[in-house]
Design a protein around this motif. Sequence first.
Motif, PDB file in Angstrom:
ATOM      1  N   UNK A 284      22.024   3.446 -28.032  1.00 60.49           N
ATOM      2  CA  UNK A 284      21.919   4.657 -28.854  1.00 60.49           C
ATOM      3  C   UNK A 284      22.082   5.905 -27.988  1.00 60.49           C
ATOM      4  N   UNK A 285      21.481   5.889 -26.809  1.00 63.46           N
ATOM      5  CA  UNK A 285      21.591   7.033 -25.906  1.00 63.46           C
ATOM      6  C   UNK A 285      23.039   7.276 -25.503  1.00 63.46           C
ATOM      7  N   UNK A 286      23.809   6.216 -25.466  1.00 65.44           N
ATOM      8  CA  UNK A 286      25.216   6.307 -25.099  1.00 65.44           C
ATOM      9  C   UNK A 286      26.127   6.356 -26.325  1.00 65.44           C
ATOM     10  N   UNK A 287      25.547   6.667 -27.488  1.00 69.51           N
ATOM     11  CA  UNK A 287      26.285   6.793 -28.761  1.00 69.51           C
ATOM     12  C   UNK A 287      26.963   5.485 -29.167  1.00 69.51           C
ATOM     13  N   UNK A 288      26.326   4.376 -28.836  1.00 65.53           N
ATOM     14  CA  UNK A 288      26.832   3.079 -29.236  1.00 65.53           C
ATOM     15  C   UNK A 288      25.831   2.359 -30.119  1.00 65.53           C
ATOM     16  N   UNK A 289      26.160   1.136 -30.505  1.00 67.15           N
ATOM     17  CA  UNK A 289      25.280   0.325 -31.342  1.00 67.15           C
ATOM     18  C   UNK A 289      25.080  -1.030 -30.695  1.00 67.15           C
ATOM     19  N   UNK A 290      23.840  -1.357 -30.469  1.00 64.05           N
ATOM     20  CA  UNK A 290      23.498  -2.658 -29.896  1.00 64.05           C
ATOM     21  C   UNK A 290      23.178  -3.632 -31.024  1.00 64.05           C
TER      22      UNK A 290
ATOM     23  N   UNK B 244      27.852 -28.772 -28.149  1.00 62.45           N
ATOM     24  CA  UNK B 244      26.536 -29.340 -27.922  1.00 62.45           C
ATOM     25  C   UNK B 244      26.276 -29.436 -26.432  1.00 62.45           C
ATOM     26  N   UNK B 245      25.092 -29.005 -26.010  1.00 62.29           N
ATOM     27  CA  UNK B 245      24.736 -29.021 -24.592  1.00 62.29           C
ATOM     28  C   UNK B 245      23.388 -29.668 -24.407  1.00 62.29           C
ATOM     29  N   UNK B 246      23.178 -30.249 -23.234  1.00 60.73           N
ATOM     30  CA  UNK B 246      21.870 -30.762 -22.872  1.00 60.73           C
ATOM     31  C   UNK B 246      21.142 -29.725 -22.029  1.00 60.73           C
ATOM     32  N   UNK B 247      19.877 -30.003 -21.802  1.00 61.98           N
ATOM     33  CA  UNK B 247      19.070 -29.116 -20.967  1.00 61.98           C
ATOM     34  C   UNK B 247      19.617 -28.999 -19.557  1.00 61.98           C
ATOM     35  N   UNK B 248      20.411 -29.989 -19.114  1.00 60.32           N
ATOM     36  CA  UNK B 248      20.936 -29.986 -17.751  1.00 60.32           C
ATOM     37  C   UNK B 248      21.831 -28.790 -17.477  1.00 60.32           C
ATOM     38  N   UNK B 249      22.385 -28.188 -18.526  1.00 59.52           N
ATOM     39  CA  UNK B 249      23.269 -27.037 -18.328  1.00 59.52           C
ATOM     40  C   UNK B 249      22.494 -25.824 -17.841  1.00 59.52           C
ATOM     41  N   UNK B 250      21.203 -25.786 -18.097  1.00 57.61           N
ATOM     42  CA  UNK B 250      20.424 -24.596 -17.753  1.00 57.61           C
ATOM     43  C   UNK B 250      20.537 -23.554 -18.853  1.00 57.61           C
ATOM     44  N   UNK B 251      19.866 -22.421 -18.708  1.00 59.94           N
ATOM     45  CA  UNK B 251      19.957 -21.349 -19.703  1.00 59.94           C
ATOM     46  C   UNK B 251      21.389 -20.849 -19.822  1.00 59.94           C
ATOM     47  N   UNK B 252      21.813 -20.527 -21.042  1.00 58.81           N
ATOM     48  CA  UNK B 252      23.169 -20.004 -21.201  1.00 58.81           C
ATOM     49  C   UNK B 252      23.254 -19.115 -22.430  1.00 58.81           C
ATOM     50  N   UNK B 253      24.295 -18.314 -22.435  1.00 66.50           N
ATOM     51  CA  UNK B 253      24.619 -17.443 -23.569  1.00 66.50           C
ATOM     52  C   UNK B 253      25.895 -17.960 -24.205  1.00 66.50           C
ATOM     53  N   UNK B 254      25.901 -18.094 -25.527  1.00 61.39           N
ATOM     54  CA  UNK B 254      27.078 -18.546 -26.257  1.00 61.39           C
ATOM     55  C   UNK B 254      27.708 -17.364 -26.985  1.00 61.39           C
ATOM     56  N   UNK B 255      28.885 -16.926 -26.567  1.00 62.63           N
ATOM     57  CA  UNK B 255      29.530 -15.801 -27.271  1.00 62.63           C
ATOM     58  C   UNK B 255      29.978 -16.157 -28.677  1.00 62.63           C
TER      59      UNK B 255
ATOM     60  N   UNK C 137      20.649 -11.893 -21.310  1.00 60.41           N
ATOM     61  CA  UNK C 137      20.934 -10.762 -22.204  1.00 60.41           C
ATOM     62  C   UNK C 137      21.919  -9.792 -21.570  1.00 60.41           C
ATOM     63  N   UNK C 138      21.997  -9.804 -20.240  1.00 65.29           N
ATOM     64  CA  UNK C 138      23.061  -9.047 -19.586  1.00 65.29           C
ATOM     65  C   UNK C 138      24.423  -9.548 -20.022  1.00 65.29           C
ATOM     66  N   UNK C 139      24.564 -10.876 -20.215  1.00 68.55           N
ATOM     67  CA  UNK C 139      25.822 -11.419 -20.721  1.00 68.55           C
ATOM     68  C   UNK C 139      26.077 -10.969 -22.155  1.00 68.55           C
TER      69      UNK C 139
ATOM     70  N   UNK D  22      29.210  -7.542 -25.913  1.00 65.90           N
ATOM     71  CA  UNK D  22      29.348  -6.397 -26.815  1.00 65.90           C
ATOM     72  C   UNK D  22      30.311  -5.348 -26.248  1.00 65.90           C
ATOM     73  N   UNK D  23      30.364  -5.237 -24.934  1.00 59.69           N
ATOM     74  CA  UNK D  23      31.201  -4.228 -24.287  1.00 59.69           C
ATOM     75  C   UNK D  23      32.606  -4.736 -23.962  1.00 59.69           C
ATOM     76  N   UNK D  24      32.837  -6.027 -24.196  1.00 57.22           N
ATOM     77  CA  UNK D  24      34.173  -6.574 -23.990  1.00 57.22           C
ATOM     78  C   UNK D  24      34.497  -6.989 -22.563  1.00 57.22           C
ATOM     79  N   UNK D  25      33.484  -7.100 -21.716  1.00 54.81           N
ATOM     80  CA  UNK D  25      33.750  -7.469 -20.324  1.00 54.81           C
ATOM     81  C   UNK D  25      33.459  -8.942 -20.030  1.00 54.81           C
ATOM     82  N   UNK D  26      32.736  -9.631 -20.893  1.00 54.50           N
ATOM     83  CA  UNK D  26      32.372 -11.015 -20.624  1.00 54.50           C
ATOM     84  C   UNK D  26      33.595 -11.902 -20.466  1.00 54.50           C
ATOM     85  N   UNK D  27      34.622 -11.637 -21.256  1.00 57.12           N
ATOM     86  CA  UNK D  27      35.825 -12.465 -21.229  1.00 57.12           C
ATOM     87  C   UNK D  27      36.573 -12.433 -19.917  1.00 57.12           C
TER      88      UNK D  27
END
Length: 296
Positions: A105-111, A129-140, A176-178, A183-188
Motif C-alpha cells: 500500500x505504501x508503494x501504491x500497490x496491492x498485496x 503432489x509432494x512429500x515432506x522430504x521436499x521441505x517447505x515450498x511455495x507453489x505459484x 513469503x518472500x517468494x 506478485x512482482x513478476x520476478x519469481x519466474x
Amino acid sequence: MQFDDDANLDTSEVQDVRGSRIPGGRATVGGGLAGLIALLLGLFFGVGPDNLGLSSGSDSPVATASSLAQVQSTCRTGQDANTKEDCRIVAVVNSVQDFWTQEFERRSGTYTRSPTVFFSGQVATACGTATSAVGPFYCPGDRKVYLDLGFFDELRTKFGSSGGPFAQAYVVAHEYGHHVQDLMGTLGRSQDGRTGANSNAVKVELQADCYAGVWAHHATSTKDESTGRPLITSLTDADIQDGLDAAAAVGDDRIQERFQGRVTPESWTHGSAAQRQQWFYQGYRTGDMAQCNTFR
C-alpha cells in the motif's frame, strides 16, 4: 521472540490439513534416498514440486479438509502463540502478511494474501503432489506456502541449525518472500533451468532471504489490524542470530558438504551459507526492499 498476549490470531490464513488423505495422490518420491535427493534439490526452492520432478499427476491437486484442523480451535490469541509451536507459525504468517500488505500500500500497490498449508507426510497442490522430504515450498500455481512442521526438527538435527522460534520465522518469511516475488513478476526468473553460484535460481533465493530480513526489520513496528498494536512485541539480537544461523545451515555449500562430502558450486540453486546470511542481514539492516536487488 514474543507476541502480544491479547492479540487475536487470524487462523483463516492457515489451512491445517495434517492427518488428511489425498484423493488420487500417487507421489513419485517417497522416503529414503529418493526423499533425501528431493530434499537436497528442493529445500526452499520456492516453486512447486512439479519443477522438481515430483508431480504425481493426481486428478485432485487440492489438499482436502481435515478433521484434525487444530489451529482453528486452539490458536486464538498471542498468548497461544507464545506457548504453542503451530500457533506461533500462525502468528508469524499474520505478521508477515500484515507487513507486506502495508508495504505494498505504501508503494501504491496491492498485496494479495496467501495461505500457508500445514500438512504431514504428503500434500497435493496445484503444482503436483509432494512429500515432506521436499521441505517447505511455495507453489505459484495456487499461491500457497506449504509446510510440514516436522521440518523444524530436521533443520536443527539434520542441518545443524541452532533452532529457536525465530529460525522458524525466518523459514516462513523466506517462503513469503517468494510470494512477493510472484506478485512482482520476478519469481519466474529462476525457471531458466540454469544452476550455479551466479544463476538466476540463486539470485531469486537470495532475494527471498533479503525480503525475510526486511520483514524482520519491521516486525516489532508492524501493527496488527485487530489491536492497532504490533503483534510481535520483542525481537532480540539472539533471535536474529538464530535466523542468521538457520540461513547458513541451508546454504548450498553447507548442505553439499554435509550430505555428499564435497562442494560443487556449479550445481548451486540457493547460494552459499555466507551469501544467505549476507542477504538476510542486508534486508534486516536496511528494512528496504529496494536494497534487495540481487540481480545487479
